[in-house]
Structures are given as C-alpha cells and as structure tokens.
Write a protein that holds these residues in place. Sequence first.
Motif, mmCIF file in Angstrom:
data_model
loop_
_atom_site.group_PDB
_atom_site.id
_atom_site.type_symbol
_atom_site.label_atom_id
_atom_site.label_comp_id
_atom_site.label_asym_id
_atom_site.label_seq_id
_atom_site.Cartn_x
_atom_site.Cartn_y
_atom_site.Cartn_z
ATOM 1 N N ARG A 119 0.755 -1.273 0.064
ATOM 2 C CA ARG A 119 -0.094 0.194 0.059
ATOM 3 C C ARG A 119 0.727 1.206 0.012
ATOM 4 O O ARG A 119 0.481 2.329 0.707
ATOM 5 C CB ARG A 119 -0.951 0.120 1.260
ATOM 6 N N GLY A 120 1.992 1.179 -0.694
ATOM 7 C CA GLY A 120 2.613 2.334 -0.983
ATOM 8 C C GLY A 120 3.778 2.420 0.084
ATOM 9 O O GLY A 120 4.315 3.606 -0.032
ATOM 10 N N PHE A 121 4.108 1.513 1.061
ATOM 11 C CA PHE A 121 4.947 1.963 2.088
ATOM 12 C C PHE A 121 6.479 2.076 1.606
ATOM 13 O O PHE A 121 7.336 2.541 2.272
ATOM 14 C CB PHE A 121 4.835 0.731 3.280
ATOM 15 N N ILE A 122 6.665 1.216 0.596
ATOM 16 C CA ILE A 122 8.081 1.335 -0.009
ATOM 17 C C ILE A 122 8.520 2.685 -0.355
ATOM 18 O O ILE A 122 9.792 3.050 -0.652
ATOM 19 C CB ILE A 122 8.107 0.344 -1.068
ATOM 20 N N ARG A 123 7.514 3.778 -0.482
ATOM 21 C CA ARG A 123 7.669 4.802 -0.853
ATOM 22 C C ARG A 123 7.969 5.958 0.425
ATOM 23 O O ARG A 123 8.152 7.133 0.180
ATOM 24 C CB ARG A 123 6.473 5.642 -1.690
ATOM 25 N N SER A 124 7.940 5.209 1.359
ATOM 26 C CA SER A 124 8.050 6.092 2.658
ATOM 27 C C SER A 124 9.623 6.267 3.065
ATOM 28 O O SER A 124 10.514 5.625 2.547
ATOM 29 C CB SER A 124 7.207 5.095 3.963
ATOM 30 N N ALA A 125 9.620 7.420 3.588
ATOM 31 C CA ALA A 125 11.287 7.599 3.978
ATOM 32 C C ALA A 125 11.732 6.722 4.789
ATOM 33 O O ALA A 125 12.900 6.570 5.178
ATOM 34 C CB ALA A 125 11.262 9.175 4.461
ATOM 35 N N TYR A 126 10.827 5.919 5.738
ATOM 36 C CA TYR A 126 11.232 4.955 6.741
ATOM 37 C C TYR A 126 11.628 3.661 6.247
ATOM 38 O O TYR A 126 12.018 2.769 7.000
ATOM 39 C CB TYR A 126 10.400 4.924 7.866
ATOM 40 N N TYR A 127 11.163 3.333 4.996
ATOM 41 C CA TYR A 127 11.131 1.971 4.448
ATOM 42 C C TYR A 127 12.639 1.423 4.506
ATOM 43 O O TYR A 127 12.967 0.245 4.966
ATOM 44 C CB TYR A 127 10.585 1.942 3.111
ATOM 45 N N ILE A 128 13.563 2.076 3.853
ATOM 46 C CA ILE A 128 14.976 1.586 3.809
ATOM 47 C C ILE A 128 15.760 1.603 5.009
ATOM 48 O O ILE A 128 16.080 0.601 5.216
ATOM 49 C CB ILE A 128 15.813 2.664 2.885
ATOM 50 N N PRO A 129 15.512 2.267 5.856
ATOM 51 C CA PRO A 129 16.171 2.214 7.337
ATOM 52 C C PRO A 129 15.618 1.154 7.886
ATOM 53 O O PRO A 129 16.436 0.283 8.734
ATOM 54 C CB PRO A 129 15.733 3.490 8.114
ATOM 55 N N LEU A 130 14.456 0.794 7.685
ATOM 56 C CA LEU A 130 13.591 -0.198 8.726
ATOM 57 C C LEU A 130 13.939 -1.275 7.883
ATOM 58 O O LEU A 130 14.177 -2.592 8.766
ATOM 59 C CB LEU A 130 12.058 -0.056 8.807
ATOM 60 N N TYR A 131 14.118 -1.444 6.796
ATOM 61 C CA TYR A 131 14.274 -2.646 6.186
ATOM 62 C C TYR A 131 16.033 -3.116 6.531
ATOM 63 O O TYR A 131 16.237 -4.211 6.814
ATOM 64 C CB TYR A 131 14.510 -2.554 4.572
ATOM 65 N N LEU A 132 16.905 -2.026 6.544
ATOM 66 C CA LEU A 132 18.201 -2.288 6.866
ATOM 67 C C LEU A 132 18.275 -3.050 8.335
ATOM 68 O O LEU A 132 19.156 -3.624 8.420
ATOM 69 C CB LEU A 132 19.101 -1.091 6.648
ATOM 70 N N LEU A 133 17.518 -2.478 9.099
ATOM 71 C CA LEU A 133 17.508 -2.662 10.653
ATOM 72 C C LEU A 133 17.079 -4.141 10.768
ATOM 73 O O LEU A 133 17.333 -4.838 11.791
ATOM 74 C CB LEU A 133 16.718 -1.823 11.497
ATOM 75 N N THR A 134 16.268 -4.805 10.027
ATOM 76 C CA THR A 134 15.903 -6.136 10.186
ATOM 77 C C THR A 134 17.167 -7.147 9.686
ATOM 78 O O THR A 134 17.234 -8.217 10.406
ATOM 79 C CB THR A 134 14.763 -6.518 9.102
ATOM 80 N N ILE A 135 18.169 -6.518 8.913
ATOM 81 C CA ILE A 135 19.300 -7.384 8.738
ATOM 82 C C ILE A 135 20.010 -7.686 10.076
ATOM 83 O O ILE A 135 20.422 -9.049 10.391
ATOM 84 C CB ILE A 135 20.315 -6.981 7.845
ATOM 85 N N PRO A 136 20.639 -7.091 10.852
ATOM 86 C CA PRO A 136 21.168 -7.523 12.383
ATOM 87 C C PRO A 136 20.138 -8.372 13.075
ATOM 88 O O PRO A 136 20.585 -9.050 13.769
ATOM 89 C CB PRO A 136 21.768 -6.044 12.816
ATOM 90 N N THR A 137 18.937 -7.796 13.228
ATOM 91 C CA THR A 137 17.861 -8.238 13.868
ATOM 92 C C THR A 137 17.802 -9.934 13.516
ATOM 93 O O THR A 137 17.843 -10.944 14.332
ATOM 94 C CB THR A 137 16.523 -7.780 13.843
ATOM 95 N N VAL A 138 17.735 -10.049 12.185
ATOM 96 C CA VAL A 138 17.713 -11.582 11.781
ATOM 97 C C VAL A 138 18.830 -12.314 12.148
ATOM 98 O O VAL A 138 19.080 -13.619 12.526
ATOM 99 C CB VAL A 138 17.262 -11.755 10.365
ATOM 100 N N PHE A 139 19.982 -11.558 11.837
ATOM 101 C CA PHE A 139 21.414 -12.174 12.117
ATOM 102 C C PHE A 139 21.532 -12.636 13.477
ATOM 103 O O PHE A 139 21.884 -13.842 13.936
ATOM 104 C CB PHE A 139 22.478 -11.080 11.864
ATOM 105 N N TRP A 140 21.007 -11.812 14.600
ATOM 106 C CA TRP A 140 21.652 -11.980 15.775
ATOM 107 C C TRP A 140 20.429 -13.312 16.504
ATOM 108 O O TRP A 140 20.833 -14.185 17.319
ATOM 109 C CB TRP A 140 21.454 -11.046 16.904
ATOM 110 N N ILE A 141 19.252 -13.036 15.927
ATOM 111 C CA ILE A 141 18.180 -14.223 16.329
ATOM 112 C C ILE A 141 18.976 -15.636 15.811
ATOM 113 O O ILE A 141 19.028 -16.642 16.377
ATOM 114 C CB ILE A 141 17.043 -13.904 15.686
ATOM 115 N N THR A 142 19.166 -15.739 14.543
ATOM 116 C CA THR A 142 19.793 -16.855 14.041
ATOM 117 C C THR A 142 21.208 -17.616 14.307
ATOM 118 O O THR A 142 21.278 -18.601 14.975
ATOM 119 C CB THR A 142 20.039 -16.580 12.246
#
Length: 490
Positions: free
Chosen positions: A161-184
Amino acid sequence: MYIMSTLTSQIAMTLGGSRFPGALGAMLIEILPFLRGVANDIRAVLGDSHPGLIPTVMAAYALTSFLTGTAFVILGILKLGNLVAYFPQTVLTGAIGAIGVSLFVLGLGLPFPSSAAPLSLSDVKSMLFDERHLGLLAASFFPAFVLSVSLRSRYIELWTRGFIRSAYYIPLYLLTIPTVFWITVRAVGVPNERLIATGWLFTVDSASLSSSAIVASWNYWTLFDFRLVEWWSLKSAIQNIVLLVVIGVLNLPIYVPTLAFTLDVSYDMNHELLGQGAANIFAGLVGTVPNILQYSYSVYVTRAKGGRFELFIVIILTAALFLCSGLLLPYVPTILASALVLFIGVELFLEAIWEASKTLAWMEYAVVVGTLAACTFMGFAEGFGVGIGAAAAVYLMYGVIDSPARVTRWIEWNEMQQLRTEDEDHVAAPIEGRIPSPHNHTPAPITLDPSQSALPPMPIRSADLKIHEDNADLLQKLNARVLVLSGVHL
C-alpha cells in the motif's frame, strides 16, 4: 580519526557550509593511499625506532587538512567555482555510475576477514566465490538486491500500500538485517570468536572492550607531542602531500554538480568551496585528516526527506559513535555494512546506466559509458578528464560537422514562418504564464514593413521612422540572407 573527520565535516555542513539541505560529509577516502605514502616517506627518513615518528606523522596528517582547506578557501574567494557550470551532464552521469561501481566493489570486500587480501579484479573469482566466502556474499548481496528490486516493483508497492515510498522503508528494512542475524546466531549457538574469524563480525581490539580502556580507544590526541615532531622530515613527503591536496580539491567540483544534477536543484559552487575549506581547516585544528561532501549519503538523506534537524541528530549519533565505537562495533555484523554499501552502489549504477539510456542519444550514452569505464579502471580524476575530452568531441560533431549552416533568402524565410504559423493555428493557445519554448511557440514572420509587424505598436518619431525605412530599403537592395543553424539543443 576517520570518525572525527566525519564529525567535523558534518558539523560544518549542517551549520551552513553547504546549501544542500541533506548534505552529509565524511573523511575523503580517495586520499588513503597518499596518507600511507606520507607515513612511509617519513618513516624512511626517521627510521622505525625514532621517538618522533608517530608525532611527526600525526602532525603531517593535520597539515594536509590545513592545506586542503586553504586551497578550497582560495578557490572560493577567487570565485573559480563558476567554471564548474561548464561540466557536461553526460560526464557527470558517467561519474555517478563510477561512484556506484566503486561502492559496489567496496561492499563486496567489506565482510572479508582482516587476514584476507584486498579484493581486486585479478582475484575476484578466487576470493569472491571461495567456499569460505559464499555465505558472506549471499548474506550481503541478497538483501541489497531485494531492496533494490522492491523499490522498482509495482506489485510490491501495491501489496505494501505504498509503504516502500515512505522515507522510513529503507532504514527499517536495513535494521531487520542485524535483527535476523543475531536471532539466527543465538539459535544456532555460534561463538563470537568464530564469527570474527570468518568475517561475520568486525575485528576489534580486545583492549577496547573493557570499560577501563574506553578512553584509550578513541583518544588519539595522546599521539601528538610537538616537542618530538621532526618538521624537516616533511620535505621527504612533499610529493605525496601535494598529490593528496590536489586529489582532494579535484573531487569536490565533481561531487557537487553531480549531486545537484541528481537531486535536480541549483547550487553555488563558490559557497560549497568555502564551506569545504572551513570543514577541512576545522579538521586540521582537531588533528584529523581531510574530509569532503559525500555524494551517495547526501542523495539518500535528501530523498528520505532529511534536513537540518535530522542532520543535527546525525551529528549527535556520530559523536556517540566516536566515544563508544569500541563498545558498539563488536555487535554490528559486517553484512549490514556490506548490504548498505552494495545497495547504494547498485542504485547509483542503475541511475547512470539504465535511466540515462531512456533519454540520451547513442553518442551521448557512449560518453556516459566511456566516462564510467575510465573512472573505474584509470582513476576518478583521470577518468573524468577522459570524459570531458570525449564529450567535447561528441558535441563538436553535433554542433559543427552534423549541423552545417544553411543560407536562406529573406523572402523564403518569411514564407516558411508564415506556413508554419498557419499550420499551427488549430492548436490551442499556450496557457497563460507558460514560458515559450520551441515546442509551444513559433516566431512570427519577420517583416521590414513597420505597418505589418506583429509586435505591439510603439510611438515612433519621424526621425526614427526615416532611419528604419532607409535600412529596410538597403536590406531589400542587398537581398539579405538568414543563416539557419540546426543541431542539438544543449
């Protein structure tokens, strides 16, 4: 010193050193080979055991910041930044792609352990696709690739619903990388020592991890001792110091118009020169290395709606990182830094190659590709010079060889204009306030008879009317010609 150089640059940019609202500065990475050369030159003269070796090198580094800043200020005072306006956009576009390629290569090599050799074209196959590095390569490249594709996918835009055009999309996406990394990592139970040895975590000095040694991890000022500085030894490093300053000065006239072209905003090159001069003199005062406005970071901060307030937050976070880098860095996975750099590199490359192919003629596109290749394989400054030469040759062909002048008789010219005006009479009049252009405006026929002129009537004195009639008669007798120039609008 890298973080302090970035911090001083950011403070200067935010406080008015740059007129780009999202301008981000950082250490000038391109000068690293010259910094190493300065240190080696001084060591060759003083020797490894000389007590003044480290203080002299530190003083030389601070001196390079002073000299770079002074050069910027002089260029700004002399208003030599006006010459930058003559850089062709095709060359700037190729430079954007070259920056993207260099960032992409840097991102590929970031996760490699410190024991690995630097990544180069000659050993890409042996190092990049080695069994030990395939996991790092996949974990770094795949998130960057998915992020780049998602920003261009119409289906994902509708699904979110257009969230990828939000200014917060890229930062939030990148923050998922260390989150998934440390959980794994915690689920599998892999020890941190093994992650560091295999390149999944950054190598940090063990002394920096203890709270008692936190000051020693950032307080580089203890290395300065001006009583031990051997100023005479700087003569051996003059060549590298001069090259360092020249490279630093040459980069800014490339970055600033490229950034303005990408963001489609105006710029004042002389102001940017003075701002960068202040930033580098500030860096010299705090004893760190030169810095410069960063193109890639500034683009994404601006596109994320970042302004002065957000940049003040960046300053605070950078200062916190300067003080606590030894404590935070062990928990940052290398794939996060690699994915971010790879993503920026891919975006800049596609912006130069893919987007330019939609609008440029094939010869102009060849200039873009040639500039990109030259900057990648020859060096940034050298490649930019090659692009300038290629662009000059192409535009010379467009403007001279491909566009010969054509002489038209005065009466023929008026007939052509009259026919064109009659053909376009059925087209609606331009919207009020619209600027006339070759697409919405046709010049009225030229006439030597003031009674038939399309211009609004103006009071004409008898003396002026007599002169006008005499000139008209003279032009008619001479059978005046109109010189019609065709070609490409630049």
